[in-house]
Design a protein around this motif. Structure first.
Motif, short mmCIF file in Angstrom:
data_model
loop_
_atom_site.label_atom_id
_atom_site.label_comp_id
_atom_site.label_asym_id
_atom_site.label_seq_id
_atom_site.Cartn_x
_atom_site.Cartn_y
_atom_site.Cartn_z
N PRO A 114 -30.24 -10.04 28.77
CA PRO A 114 -29.68 -10.92 29.94
C PRO A 114 -30.53 -12.15 30.20
N SER A 115 -30.12 -13.40 30.51
CA SER A 115 -30.73 -14.46 30.69
C SER A 115 -31.03 -14.29 32.39
N ARG A 116 -32.07 -15.06 32.87
CA ARG A 116 -32.31 -15.14 34.28
C ARG A 116 -31.13 -15.31 35.35
N ALA A 117 -30.18 -16.21 34.83
CA ALA A 117 -28.90 -16.21 35.58
C ALA A 117 -27.98 -15.03 35.35
N ASP A 118 -28.17 -14.24 34.35
CA ASP A 118 -27.42 -13.10 34.26
C ASP A 118 -28.03 -12.02 35.02
N ARG A 119 -29.35 -12.00 35.02
CA ARG A 119 -29.99 -10.86 36.15
C ARG A 119 -29.89 -11.15 37.42
N ASN A 148 -20.07 -3.07 45.45
CA ASN A 148 -18.82 -3.19 44.90
C ASN A 148 -18.91 -2.77 43.38
N PHE A 149 -18.47 -1.64 43.05
CA PHE A 149 -18.60 -1.13 41.62
C PHE A 149 -18.01 -1.91 40.64
N SER A 150 -16.77 -2.57 40.92
CA SER A 150 -15.87 -3.45 40.06
C SER A 150 -16.86 -4.54 39.88
N ALA A 151 -17.55 -5.03 40.81
CA ALA A 151 -18.39 -6.13 40.92
C ALA A 151 -19.75 -6.00 39.78
N ILE A 152 -20.06 -4.77 39.99
CA ILE A 152 -21.23 -4.54 39.15
C ILE A 152 -21.00 -4.61 37.68
N ARG A 153 -19.82 -3.88 37.40
CA ARG A 153 -19.14 -3.72 36.01
C ARG A 153 -18.73 -5.31 35.54
N GLN A 154 -18.61 -6.34 36.19
CA GLN A 154 -18.55 -7.64 35.91
C GLN A 154 -19.62 -8.45 35.91
N GLY A 155 -20.80 -8.06 36.29
CA GLY A 155 -21.96 -8.57 36.77
C GLY A 155 -22.45 -9.43 35.71
N MET A 156 -22.21 -9.20 34.40
CA MET A 156 -22.83 -9.88 33.42
C MET A 156 -22.08 -11.03 32.97
N TRP A 157 -20.95 -11.25 33.65
CA TRP A 157 -19.91 -12.04 33.22
C TRP A 157 -20.10 -13.28 34.24
N PRO A 158 -19.79 -14.61 34.00
CA PRO A 158 -19.55 -15.49 34.78
C PRO A 158 -18.40 -15.49 35.50
N SER A 159 -18.17 -16.09 36.95
CA SER A 159 -16.96 -16.14 37.48
C SER A 159 -16.35 -17.39 37.74
N GLY A 160 -15.02 -17.52 37.62
CA GLY A 160 -14.59 -18.78 37.47
C GLY A 160 -14.61 -19.68 36.17
N SER A 161 -15.13 -20.90 36.12
CA SER A 161 -15.42 -21.74 35.15
C SER A 161 -16.64 -21.07 34.37
N PRO A 162 -16.43 -21.11 32.81
CA PRO A 162 -17.66 -20.62 32.23
C PRO A 162 -19.04 -21.24 32.49
N THR A 163 -19.93 -20.48 32.60
CA THR A 163 -21.35 -20.94 32.49
C THR A 163 -21.90 -20.33 31.54
N PRO A 164 -23.32 -20.59 31.15
CA PRO A 164 -23.97 -19.82 30.29
C PRO A 164 -24.13 -18.27 30.66
N ALA A 165 -23.97 -17.60 29.75
CA ALA A 165 -24.01 -15.95 30.29
C ALA A 165 -24.44 -15.48 28.65
N ALA A 166 -25.14 -14.58 28.55
CA ALA A 166 -25.40 -14.03 27.30
C ALA A 166 -24.45 -13.29 26.75
N LYS A 167 -23.51 -12.54 27.31
CA LYS A 167 -22.27 -11.65 26.74
C LYS A 167 -21.17 -12.75 26.51
N LEU A 168 -20.95 -13.79 27.32
CA LEU A 168 -20.10 -14.63 26.77
C LEU A 168 -20.65 -15.43 25.62
N ASP A 169 -21.90 -16.03 25.58
CA ASP A 169 -22.23 -16.78 24.23
C ASP A 169 -22.15 -16.02 23.28
#
Length: 305
Positions: free
Chosen positions: A164-169, A180-201
């Motif tokens: 994870p990057s700093r923004a991911d963490r 929110n458990f669902s939010a935790i499971r999506q926590g490593m993904w950006p929301s809305g517009s794509p922004t730098p994120a380790a999993k997405l990259d």
């Protein structure tokens, strides 16, 4: 390469008897000294390489995602060149076809064999990939899916780990604090517009590599917002999202299967029992997050075999 340190450490342990040393974090100087004393494979990101001085010149340098060095004036290109000498054995790895960007290829070849780089004409790619390969066969080896299909098993399953990057963490910390458990499971993904994120990259990298090698890509997720971010980030043609609200799911799958260009299909895990075994092309299937019930993953994999 920044997000593949864990992958290279695991692969080194799996396929060799060499010791892998990740040069990172607050202990990077101490790890450098251990590597100098004990040897093995030092794994260094581009960013870290710009901040350290190797205690000695390595005998073999392997550069992953080497296409990132195509700009000779970039900091990462200068950092890599600083660790190379005429005595090095050097191997560049990339999933990007170099003949599409001749200028960048010439810069990369200059790292390896400057005499070959000097012989590559600026319009070499216009004459076609075969002519280009003949001009650079001393320095460039390219294999695609068709070269190795007979050597591959019916299915290859791989777990992709990213750091994870700093923004991911920070995003994940906020999700945990929300409770929110669902939010935790999506926590490593950006929301809305794509922004730098380790999993997405990494997902974009895997998709590009698959398309270059002539394979189609199917991306599964339990979360519609994740699939929407993936849609906005991926290149080429996107089909779907296929979910329970789509009245004719098979029509979307058939259109995806018959598309002749690079294509990606997005599928919600609640779409139902889709049969994806007749795509008539090599395919890469990506599940974007571990599922709460392991049988869900097994069911998805079963639809692809």
């Amino acid at each position: 390469q920044p997000n593949t340190g864990l992958h290279w450490a695991a692969e080194t342990a799996k396929h060799t008897a060499l010791r892998a040393v990740e040069i990172r974090g607050s202990e990077r100087d101490a790890r450098l000294e251990r590597w100098k004393a004990a040897g093995g494979v030092a794994i260094v990101s581009y960013d870290t390489l710009q901040r350290i001085k190797l205690p000695e010149r390595p005998g073999l340098v392997i550069v992953d995602e080497a296409h990132l060095l195509r700009d000779p004036k970039s900091d990462r290109a200068r950092a890599v060149r600083n660790v190379l000498t005429s005595d090095n054995r050097v191997l560049f790895l990339s999933g990007v076809p170099m003949h599409q960007r001749i200028g960048g290829f010439r810069h990369l070849a200059d790292f390896l064999q400057p005499d070959v780089a000097g012989k590559v004409a600026p319009n070499a790619g216009d004459r076609g990939s075969i002519a280009f390969r003949r001009a650079v066969d001393q320095v460039y080896l390219r294999r695609d899916y068709r070269d190795v299909v007979d050597e591959l098993p019916v299915r290859i399953a791989t777990e992709e780990w990213v750091r994870p990057s700093r923004a991911d963490r920070e995003r994940y910390r906020q999700a945990v604090n929300s409770g929110n458990f669902s939010a935790i499971r999506q926590g490593m993904w950006p929301s809305g517009s794509p922004t730098p994120a380790a999993k997405l990259d990494r997902l974009v990298e895997l998709t590009n590599e698959a398309h270059i090698n002539g394979a189609k890509v199917v991306v599964f997720s339990h979360f519609p917002p994740v699939l929407e971010v993936v849609r906005k980030a991926l290149p080429a043609t996107i089909f779907g999202t296929v979910d329970a609200s789509v009245p004719d799911q098979q029509a979307v799958i058939d259109a995806f299967a018959t598309d002749r260009g690079p294509a990606t299909l997005l599928v919600h895990l609640g779409a139902g029992k889709l049969d994806l075994r007749e795509l008539n092309a090599p395919a890469v299937f990506i599940i974007t997050e571990p599922q709460w019930q392991p049988r869900t993953e097994r069911q998805v994999i079963g639809r692809t075999q």
